[in-house]
Design a protein around this motif. Structure first.
Motif: not given
Lengths: 445, 417
Positions: A67-70, A87-88, B13, B43
């Motif tokens: 997940x890049x957005x925590x 956050x998604x 990552x 990220x």
């Protein structure tokens, strides 16, 4: 890291009715559309068994790492992987990380969805009438017991893979420090309960009675403390030999008098500590060092004595059988036995496969224990005089007994006739138990 | 000189996955992570959403200070590595300090590859790789009226979409004849491109920018076909290139990236590389490839971390498969596997133009080579495993082609559940 509760799926019990999916869709979206369910059941590709796609709540989750957005995090309190809608970013990279189909895009909601175990009361499990889905809460027991004080030595001398350590440690944690333990000759003292070199192996008073007088000595100790006004649990950790053979006279007497004792039998079907001799609890056909297998002798020629049923005949305040393959059941019975022992005789009979004496790989202990139950070779039940005998884990559709017999060396030599004998004995056992059940609550004859 | 048993350079990552993997096997030895940005880890993939305002820049961080404290890791921010002495096991940092290491992971990622277009240096060019880039781009938006985006890869189309949503006139220029080359075939790409056209984006495919000249507050882009475009915001998303300047005069072998084996180790002992900077074995060809995508940064970082900590559970790299997900105008595209159908491959496509749906499956010897969907949902992770495990789809071929996702889940259930 604590242990976590989990939703278990048994494909062989699933008939594909889809009730779980509708229940989930209703609980989570208010719709009856099974496509919106967090649990997905579909026909499998082998044996017609159904397949499951649902979040495994992995310990090292790749969806979280991807997940890049925590927006995804492993909740270390509940074990659930939490998804934060705020956050998604809907990139779906989590779905690339998951090899179980556990996080998927919901076309109606326009975002990913995943199982959150309904805060500990999963709607899918409630909806499953076939027992295919089960919410396993054993983890909470382990966490709870893990927080209690360990009253046993850190190191011990048991055989690799033996489940008796688990029984000793957890029974002691549960019963607590105000306890006196009797450990008659057998594996329990052999493993270190009574200690070495003048030091005890437990943090509570422990003594080593003779095989014959365990229940008598505990009776005296319990009565002494009672007279002194101290509320102490008198607990026996005895083997099947000590309980059902020469120890039976004192056991029977204490049970008849209704002494306030917690008597736990760890039944490994023989005198395993002294070289694997047969006991009256050794089943028919079993190899032991005194029922050898050769040209003439083909293992034990008598059936096992059903000690727990004998204790039912004593009208003990509580009698139960248990297995380490079914820990929730075991803990329920242990708790009840501890409680009942404050007012009468509580007898807990635990089936304990022996890696050394039964000859199976050390990592298979729990599997062997489970197979014994699933074939009805042993049955899990509890008895109280007021309510009678009741099965706590009925096995209506048992596996063939050979599934159990073949996983260990001590039955490797069995002839078809001997296996038939064992099958007959199991059927007879079931009949006797059923008779007991139908006579529930009847006054003693 | 400070010294750390494990030194991880890079905090996205790959670096984070390595840190977690190391701590699974080795809870004690000293670990230091060096981050180029003066921020907590984040990220690059989230940045387009920061530009659009969808993501709060204060809430995109992948870890907090507590995490590093809990894992007993030092987190050195705002510093990059300038040189590595692999003989002496010493890394030099941009602040002039040095750190000794026993085991080193290079997870330095990539930087935007800005093409050599004459005049490009004379105007303000926006790229999107760091949080600073994103904040700068976001700050410039209120005054922008006409934006030109060079490159229709993932960064370019994300930027174009978000600019358009902000009311900006956007022209998207791609040198290839389709958007998202490498991940989707022409047919799928056409569906994606159409969504941009429908939203009012001027999409120019097969178009090459040959010159840029400043003009007023903005610029003019000259195209190879003689046309020109005026704009006041220029975004370049024409790919990335691994960051490995610090390896000048180093024995660490590089090609287009840092060459690594199946445990992510370089040719030099005690030095590993993972993520966008690494060039590891491809799944299909076995040649080393750059596969700069997030899931592989995680995968390679995890393997490198396990190898560095000598975790006995380590299973070696299974090779890189191209894969990606792409969200555009509320629609979704997923690609898993190679789009280049090998000889003898069976290619099955299914389209539903009315619903904008497209599905393509490539099989070879009954093994899945690739699966691509636009508005066709399937479990990308399950498909990825089917490819990597070379699962024989022969017995379920018909049902797989008919209902790929349900069949894939059933295979999962019976194979690796």
């Amino acid at each position: 890291m604590p242990a976590y509760n989990t939703i278990a799926f048994k494909p062989d019990r699933c008939n594909g009715c889809g009730d779980c999916m509708i229940a989930c869709a209703r609980a989570k979206t208010g719709s009856d559309d099974p496509r919106r369910s967090r649990i997905q059941i579909a026909p499998g590709v082998i044996n017609g068994e159904f397949s499951l796609a649902m979040c495994r709540q992995c310990g090292d989750p790749k969806c979280v790492a991807n997940c890049p957005a925590a927006a995804l995090t492993k909740n270390f309190t509940t074990g659930v992987i939490d998804w934060d809608c705020s956050k998604c970013v809907n990139c779906l990279l989590c779905t690339v990380g998951c090899a179980y189909g556990g996080i998927v895009f919901d076309e109606v909601a326009r975002h990913v969805i995943k199982c959150d175990q309904c805060d500990g009361d999963p709607a899918c499990v409630r909806a499953c009438s076939d027992g295919a889905l089960k919410y396993i809460t054993t983890a909470s027991i382990y966490n709870e017991v893990g927080d209690l004080e360990d009253l046993f030595v850190p190191g011990l001398a048991g055989c690799q893979g033996c489940n008796t350590e688990l029984l000793i440690r957890h029974a002691l944690r549960r019963v607590g420090p105000d306890t006196v333990v009797a450990a008659p000759p057998g594996c329990v003292p052999g493993m270190g309960t009574v200690g070495y070199n003048g030091q005890t192996g437990s943090k509570v008073p422990v003594f080593h009675p003779l095989l014959t007088n365990t229940a008598s000595m505990l009776t005296g100790i319990k009565r002494h403390y009672k007279r002194k006004g101290r509320n102490v649990t008198a607990m026996a950790l005895a083997g099947d030999g000590g309980a059902s053979d020469v120890g039976f006279q004192s056991l029977s007497g204490a049970a008849e008098r209704g002494e306030e004792i917690l008597f736990i039998v760890i039944d490994n079907e023989g005198y395993m500590n002294t070289g694997m001799q047969r006991s009256s609890c050794t089943p028919f056909g079993a190899w032991t060092s005194t029922t050898p297998v050769g040209r003439e002798s083909r293992g034990k020629t008598q059936d096992a004595k059903n000690l727990p049923l004998l204790m039912v005949a004593h009208r003990c305040a509580y009698v139960a059988t248990a297995s380490t393959a079914f820990m929730e059941d075991l803990y329920h019975k242990l708790d009840k036995a501890i409680q009942v022992s404050k007012r009468g005789f509580a007898f807990l009979h635990v089936y304990s496969p022996c890696t050394t004496g039964w000859r199976f790989p050390s990592e298979k202990n729990i599997e062997v224990a489970r197979k014994a139950v699933e074939t009805n070779f042993v049955m899990l039940w509890e008895y109280e005089p007021e309510t009678g005998l009741r099965l706590t884990h009925p096995v209506d559709d048992p596996l063939p007994v050979t599934d159990y017999l073949k996983v260990m060396g001590k039955y490797r030599h069995l002839s078809p006739e001997q296996i038939e004998h064992i099958e007959r004995h199991i059927a007879e056992n079931i009949r006797v138990i059923k008779q007991q059940m139908s006579g529930a609550g009847a006054p003693a004859g | 000189m400070h010294s750390s048993h494990y030194l991880i350079v890079g905090a996205s990552h790959a670096g984070l996955a390595a840190l977690a993997a190391i701590r699974m096997a080795d809870a004690d030895r000293e670990l230091t992570m060096v981050a180029k940005d003066d921020t907590l880890p984040y990220s690059p993939t989230v940045l387009p959403y920061v530009v659009s305002g969808y993501s709060d820049p204060g809430r995109v961080f992948l870890r907090d200070d507590q995490y590093f404290k809990r894992e007993r890791a030092s987190y050195l921010r705002g510093r990059s590595v300038t040189h590595i002495d692999t003989d002496a096991h010493v890394a030099q940092l941009s602040d002039g300090t040095e750190i000794g290491y026993k085991k080193l992971l290079l997870a330095t990622g990539a930087r935007p590859a800005v093409p050599a277009i004459p005049g490009l240096g004379s105007v303000t060019v926006h790229v999107l790789r760091t949080l600073d880039d994103a904040l700068r781009l976001r700050a410039s938006l209120p005054s922008v009226q006409r934006a030109v985006v060079l490159g229709a890869g993932l960064v370019g189309i994300h930027a174009a979409e978000n600019l358009r949503k902000g009311g900006v006139n956007v022209t998207l220029i791609e040198i290839e004849p389709q958007v998202l080359p490498g991940y989707f075939d022409a047919e799928a790409a056409a569906i994606i491109a159409q969504a941009f056209v429908d939203a009012g984006v001027d999409v120019r495919l097969g178009a090459e920018a040959v010159g840029v000249t400043p003009e007023g507050g903005g610029f003019t882009v000259q195209l190879a076909d003689g046309k020109s475009l005026a704009g006041d915001l220029l975004v370049v998303g024409t790919g990335v290139t691994p960051i490995m300047d610090y390896l000048r005069d180093s024995p660490v072998a590089t090609d287009r990236g840092i060459l690594v084996d199946d445990t992510m180790r370089t040719n030099v002992s005690d030095v590993w590389a993972a993520g966008d900077v690494a060039q590891a074995r491809g799944f299909y060809s076995c040649e080393p490839i750059l596969n700069g995508i997030l899931p592989y940064a995680v995968e390679q970082g995890r393997i490198a971390g396990m190898a560095m900590a000598e975790d006995p559970a380590l299973e070696t790299y299974r090779g890189g498969v191209p894969l990606n997900t792409c969200s555009f105008w509320g629609q979704h595209a997923i690609s898993v596997g190679t789009n280049a159908a090998p000889e003898g491959a069976e290619v099955v496509t299914r389209t539903d133009p009315a619903r904008g749906q497209y599905l393509k499956i490539i099989l070879r010897d009954h093994r899945l080579q690739g699966i691509f969907g636009v508005n066709e949902l399937f479990d990308a992770g399950v498909m990825w495993e089917l490819i990597l495990r070379r699962i024989d789809l022969g017995p379920v071929r018909e049902s797989f082609l008919e209902r790929p996702n349900v069949t894939a889940r059933a295979l999962m259930s019976s194979t690796w559940r």
